[in-house]
Design an enzyme around this catalytic site. Structure first.
Site, PDB file in Angstrom:
ATOM      1  CB  SER A 181      -0.944  -0.065   1.122  1.00  0.00           C
ATOM      2  OG  SER A 181      -0.158  -0.239   2.393  1.00  0.00           O
ATOM      3  CG  HIS A 209      -3.777  -0.809  -2.311  1.00  0.00           C
ATOM      4  ND1 HIS A 209      -4.286   0.272  -2.354  1.00  0.00           N
ATOM      5  CD2 HIS A 209      -3.432  -1.217  -1.189  1.00  0.00           C
ATOM      6  CE1 HIS A 209      -4.366   0.740  -1.086  1.00  0.00           C
ATOM      7  NE2 HIS A 209      -3.907  -0.386  -0.364  1.00  0.00           N
ATOM      8  CE  LYS A 240      -7.252   0.089   0.505  1.00  0.00           C
ATOM      9  NZ  LYS A 240      -7.628   0.996   1.463  1.00  0.00           N
TER      10      LYS A 240
HETATM   11  N1  PMP Z   1      -5.222  -3.948   4.011  1.00  0.00           N
HETATM   12  C1  PMP Z   1      -4.469  -2.791   3.195  1.00  0.00           C
HETATM   13  C2  PMP Z   1      -3.229  -3.518   2.260  1.00  0.00           C
HETATM   14  C3  PMP Z   1      -4.809  -1.726   3.160  1.00  0.00           C
HETATM   15  O1  PMP Z   1      -4.135  -0.568   2.296  1.00  0.00           O
HETATM   16  C4  PMP Z   1      -6.026  -1.224   3.759  1.00  0.00           C
HETATM   17  C5  PMP Z   1      -6.543   0.118   3.797  1.00  0.00           C
HETATM   18  N2  PMP Z   1      -5.630   1.288   3.841  1.00  0.00           N
HETATM   19  C6  PMP Z   1      -6.680  -2.051   4.390  1.00  0.00           C
HETATM   20  C7  PMP Z   1      -6.301  -3.448   4.325  1.00  0.00           C
HETATM   21  C8  PMP Z   1      -7.973  -1.660   5.240  1.00  0.00           C
HETATM   22  O2  PMP Z   1      -8.975  -1.644   4.288  1.00  0.00           O
HETATM   23  P1  PMP Z   1     -10.253  -0.700   4.893  1.00  0.00           P
HETATM   24  O3  PMP Z   1      -9.890   0.790   4.800  1.00  0.00           O
HETATM   25  O4  PMP Z   1     -11.436  -1.191   4.188  1.00  0.00           O
HETATM   26  O5  PMP Z   1     -10.571  -0.932   6.265  1.00  0.00           O
END
Ligand code: PMP
Length: 392
Positions: A181, A209, A240
């Protein structure tokens, strides 16, 4: 009581001194290519709406219709009464989209990771995790009570070393982001799959992602590498690229039945509102019907990467729509972000603890719907300011 608040104040003051104090800005039109902050129009290079579908008419009308038919709330946990027919349908659609037997929706990616990991492993088990995996994976791992080994980011020699150490544990769970991420690079899934077979482990990947962006019709990075069938647990987020909210886990029916019965962050929470679930259903269709979006986002990102790398920016090993520009110091990164803001570009500074110390960066994220003109202009501004600040 006074000392309690004074302590909090002192902690915040410390953060401020380290340039780590965080505030939220109000962003009008946050999901669009151009946003407005305090009356200033800015090109949005910080959105995870990678395919540009969060405002898609099909998603919006599905959500509106669901509100009209079903109301605004699930009113209870899914296992109690908060489960409309729509929810089961959408889980079937997700399973079809991911080519798996079944799928389960969680209220967020954070909740999915915490719920899945704590349901699957505990005392006597071991988790082997990439060092820069998302915080929700780390929190799930800690909460599970299982032993945790962290291997150097994407280092397969180190992963093998960890697997040798993991010998003797009851269940071995390897877990990795597919697209990282904050670095935008890709997990070497084929090698990870080989190692998990060799050491008789179970593999979980987080496609937060990767979903919607990689693989045929956006099925994810595991599909791109042709290893989906060998990954036991695939989760991904829906807030996303898919432009909605929530998360899914997809896999064998027995896995999904198990998680429905054991994942506490699924069991003990009110289901997502019908509007969100209906928009997920529409998003799955849009991603597949309009797969030009997926090609566009990757092509545009790779053009931006080439242009920025050419002039000497450190983009780590980004290979995706997420492009980090490594700066290092917190203050310098904030200054870079501020200077871009002044010329109407929104590129948010990412600082510790989201990234390791001295690895602060701008994180650019490209959308399929960014125009080539806007991106060309932004790249020129980034180069100009980067030179002025001595970053390149
Ligand atoms: N896993 C990854 C790799 C992420 O980047 C994110 C969000 N930043 C999440 C999980 C969490 O997802 P959510 O925003 O739906 O809680």
């Amino acid at each position: 009581m006074k000392s309690f608040y004074t302590n909090l104040e002192n902690e915040l003051h410390k953060l401020d001194e380290q340039h780590l104090f965080r505030e939220m800005k109000i962003v009008q039109g946050a999901s669009t290519e151009w946003v407005e902050i305090k009356g200033k129009r800015l090109l949005n290079l910080s959105s995870n709406n990678y395919l540009g579908i969060a405002n898609h008419p099909m998603l919006k009308s599905a959500a509106i219709q669901a509100i009209q038919q079903l109301g605004c709330s699930a009113t209870a946990a899914r296992l109690i009464v908060g489960n409309y027919e729509l929810y089961d349908q959408v889980e079937r659609d997700l399973a079809r989209f991911k080519n798996t037997e079944a799928a389960l929706i969680f209220n967020s990616g954070y909740m999915a990771n915490v719920g899945i990991i704590t349901a699957l492993v505990g005392k006597g088990d071991i988790i082997v995790s990439d060092k820069i995996n998302h915080a929700s994976i780390i929190d799930g791992a800690r909460l599970s009570g299982a032993e945790i080994l962290r291997y150097k980011h994407k280092d397969m020699v180190d992963l093998e070393r960890c697997m040798q150490k993991a010998e003797g544990y009851r269940r071995k769970l390897i877990v990795t982001d597919s697209v990282f991420s904050m670095d935008g690079d890709l997990a070497p899934l084929p090698v990870i799959v080989e190692l998990k077979e060799k050491y008789k482990a179970v593999l979980m990947i987080d496609e937060a992602h990767g979903s919607g962006v990689f693989g045929e019709n956006g099925r994810g990075l595991a599909d791109f590498y042709g290893v989906s069938d060998q990954v036991e647990i695939i989760m991904g987020t829906l807030g996303k690229a898919l432009g909605c909210s929530g998360a899914y886990v997809a896999g064998r029916k027995v896995l999904i039945d198990y998680l429905r019965n054991k994942a506490r962050s699924f069991i003990f929470t009110t289901g997502l509102p019908p509007a969100v679930v209906a928009s997920i259903q529409a998003a799955i269709q849009v991603v597949q019907l309009e797969n030009w979006r997926q090609k566009d986002v990757l092509a545009k990102a790779s053009w931006v990467r080439e242009e920025l790398a050419k002039v000497g920016f450190n983009l780590l090993n980004s290979e995706s729509q997420i492009i980090p520009i490594l700066v290092g110091g917190n203050e310098a990164t904030l200054e870079f972000s501020r200077r871009l803001f002044d010329v109407n570009i929104l590129a948010v500074a990412i600082r510790p603890p989201t990234v390791p110390p001295n690895a602060a960066r701008l994180r650019l994220s490209i959308m399929a719907t960014h125009s080539k003109e806007d991106l060309t202009w932004a790249v020129e501004q980034i180069k100009l300011i980067g030179r002025e600040l001595g970053i390149i």
